[in-house]
Design a protein around this motif. Sequence first.
Motif, PDB file in Angstrom:
ATOM      1  N   ARG A   4       0.813  -1.223   0.000  1.00 51.80           N
ATOM      2  CA  ARG A   4       0.000   0.000   0.000  1.00 51.80           C
ATOM      3  C   ARG A   4       0.843   1.269   0.000  1.00 51.80           C
ATOM      4  O   ARG A   4       0.329   2.375   0.141  1.00 51.80           O
ATOM      5  N   ASN A   5       2.158   1.123  -0.134  1.00 55.80           N
ATOM      6  CA  ASN A   5       3.076   2.267  -0.219  1.00 55.80           C
ATOM      7  C   ASN A   5       3.098   3.103   1.052  1.00 55.80           C
ATOM      8  O   ASN A   5       3.261   4.325   0.993  1.00 55.80           O
ATOM      9  N   LEU A  21       2.610   1.678  -8.163  1.00 56.77           N
ATOM     10  CA  LEU A  21       1.233   1.252  -7.966  1.00 56.77           C
ATOM     11  C   LEU A  21       1.015   0.976  -6.478  1.00 56.77           C
ATOM     12  O   LEU A  21       1.956   0.673  -5.740  1.00 56.77           O
ATOM     13  N   ALA A  22      -0.219   1.059  -6.049  1.00 58.58           N
ATOM     14  CA  ALA A  22      -0.584   0.624  -4.702  1.00 58.58           C
ATOM     15  C   ALA A  22      -1.640  -0.460  -4.826  1.00 58.58           C
ATOM     16  O   ALA A  22      -2.478  -0.429  -5.739  1.00 58.58           O
ATOM     17  N   LYS A  23      -1.612  -1.416  -3.913  1.00 55.87           N
ATOM     18  CA  LYS A  23      -2.591  -2.499  -3.926  1.00 55.87           C
ATOM     19  C   LYS A  23      -3.200  -2.625  -2.539  1.00 55.87           C
ATOM     20  O   LYS A  23      -2.510  -2.576  -1.530  1.00 55.87           O
ATOM     21  N   TYR A  24      -4.520  -2.792  -2.522  1.00 57.07           N
ATOM     22  CA  TYR A  24      -5.220  -3.052  -1.269  1.00 57.07           C
ATOM     23  C   TYR A  24      -6.465  -3.866  -1.589  1.00 57.07           C
ATOM     24  O   TYR A  24      -7.236  -3.514  -2.487  1.00 57.07           O
ATOM     25  N   ASN A  55      -9.898  -3.036 -10.687  1.00 54.49           N
ATOM     26  CA  ASN A  55     -10.085  -4.361 -10.104  1.00 54.49           C
ATOM     27  C   ASN A  55      -8.912  -5.251 -10.495  1.00 54.49           C
ATOM     28  O   ASN A  55      -8.606  -5.403 -11.677  1.00 54.49           O
ATOM     29  N   ARG A  56      -8.248  -5.825  -9.508  1.00 55.84           N
ATOM     30  CA  ARG A  56      -7.021  -6.574  -9.800  1.00 55.84           C
ATOM     31  C   ARG A  56      -7.278  -7.905 -10.483  1.00 55.84           C
ATOM     32  O   ARG A  56      -6.362  -8.488 -11.073  1.00 55.84           O
ATOM     33  N   TRP A  57      -8.489  -8.432 -10.420  1.00 52.80           N
ATOM     34  CA  TRP A  57      -8.746  -9.739 -11.012  1.00 52.80           C
ATOM     35  C   TRP A  57      -8.970  -9.648 -12.521  1.00 52.80           C
ATOM     36  O   TRP A  57      -8.420 -10.434 -13.282  1.00 52.80           O
ATOM     37  N   GLU A  58      -9.761  -8.687 -12.956  1.00 47.98           N
ATOM     38  CA  GLU A  58     -10.105  -8.577 -14.372  1.00 47.98           C
ATOM     39  C   GLU A  58      -9.487  -7.355 -15.044  1.00 47.98           C
ATOM     40  O   GLU A  58      -9.508  -7.242 -16.267  1.00 47.98           O
ATOM     41  N   GLY A  59      -9.006  -6.398 -14.255  1.00 50.37           N
ATOM     42  CA  GLY A  59      -8.429  -5.191 -14.821  1.00 50.37           C
ATOM     43  C   GLY A  59      -9.439  -4.116 -15.167  1.00 50.37           C
ATOM     44  O   GLY A  59      -9.099  -3.143 -15.857  1.00 50.37           O
TER      45      GLY A  59
END
Length: 400
Positions: A46-47, A202-205, A222-226
Amino acid sequence: MPSRRDLLLGVGATSAAAVAGCLGRRSPDPGTDDSYTWTTTGADLRNSRTIADGVAPRDDPSVERRVDLESAGAAGEPIVTDDAVLINTGMDVVAFDRETMERRWSIDPENDLYSYRGAPTVFEDTAYVPERRTLAARDLETGDADWSYELEGVISHGSLTVTDTDDGRVYVAGGNAVHALDANTGDHLWEQELLGVARYALAKYADWLFVPTRGGELYRINRWEGDVEWRRTIEAGISSAPIVLTSEDRRTGHGVAVAGGDGSVIYYDMRGTREWRTETRGFGNDGLAIGHRTVFTRSASTLYALDANDGDERWRVDLGRGSRNPPIVVGDTVYVGGDRLRAIDVDGGIGIRSLRIGEGRFERQEAGNVGYVTAADGKLFVTTRVDRFGDDAAELIVLS
């Protein structure tokens, strides 16, 4: 007119208690964890740029190692694992043995152009390395490439990779697109085009990626489908990687903050609704940090501490000459480079706004400016910068 000394002495013990009360939180204690690493840009997915319970030097530290980077300065923050340190020197990406600081491998030792940007990400025994337009998965011990994937655009400064144990994916932004790859094979899973060139990490949560562009677009994908779930525009442009704030950072709710090119800091909740915006009276610079319910941002020559709940300024400290040096937080101390390395109390000492006493823990000057700072296992890993056209070379310095 009362002097600065009179004003600060007037704060006294009673005022100090009042200041602490205004902050609405207990002052952080020094950290206790001396076993941690810094394996990705921003310290975590999450940076946050924070090791909240970590130990790091709080007084004038001693030099444990100095390593010649054979360039004018690092182009990404030091990445530190249990047994290796990886540095992007701008002309090469080099892996050092952490115990001896001897070079293990590098990707382009004969290159004399400043053509690499950003820092690698390490996950388990693999280093995911940005190599201009190519992302390569390299064995951490040998540097051998397990796979590589070529992008249509250059991987921008900081727009690197994120890996995660729960989905086995690598996310990378290059040019005007963000991609998801299988971390083990490099197989391409999806691509999402952006309105503008991706910039910063990038940040991911949870199920989302947060992706900034140079022109000022902030995406939740959305990380699953983009799929793009929302997009927000910062008219002054974006000048930092996004950081995710959780319920541990704020009284209620989760969200994401970015710095604007005009020096503002903007916070959106997870639905994309803007909750607050704070002006910091200067041009924004790369790097926010969130720790102990405080957002730290460097804007020009000033370090600001903002309340994570509403963006109100808690304190600010002059850092001398302006520079692009993101702060980090370890334990109860903020570390930031510039014309020197500074260690600052996360509460800003005692005082009102910029009138402070006791805010500085130490200052350390090196030959050349101080660039990036990261931390691992109770040590600081600091890079310096020198004149690109001079005879001196930048260094990696390990402080303990």
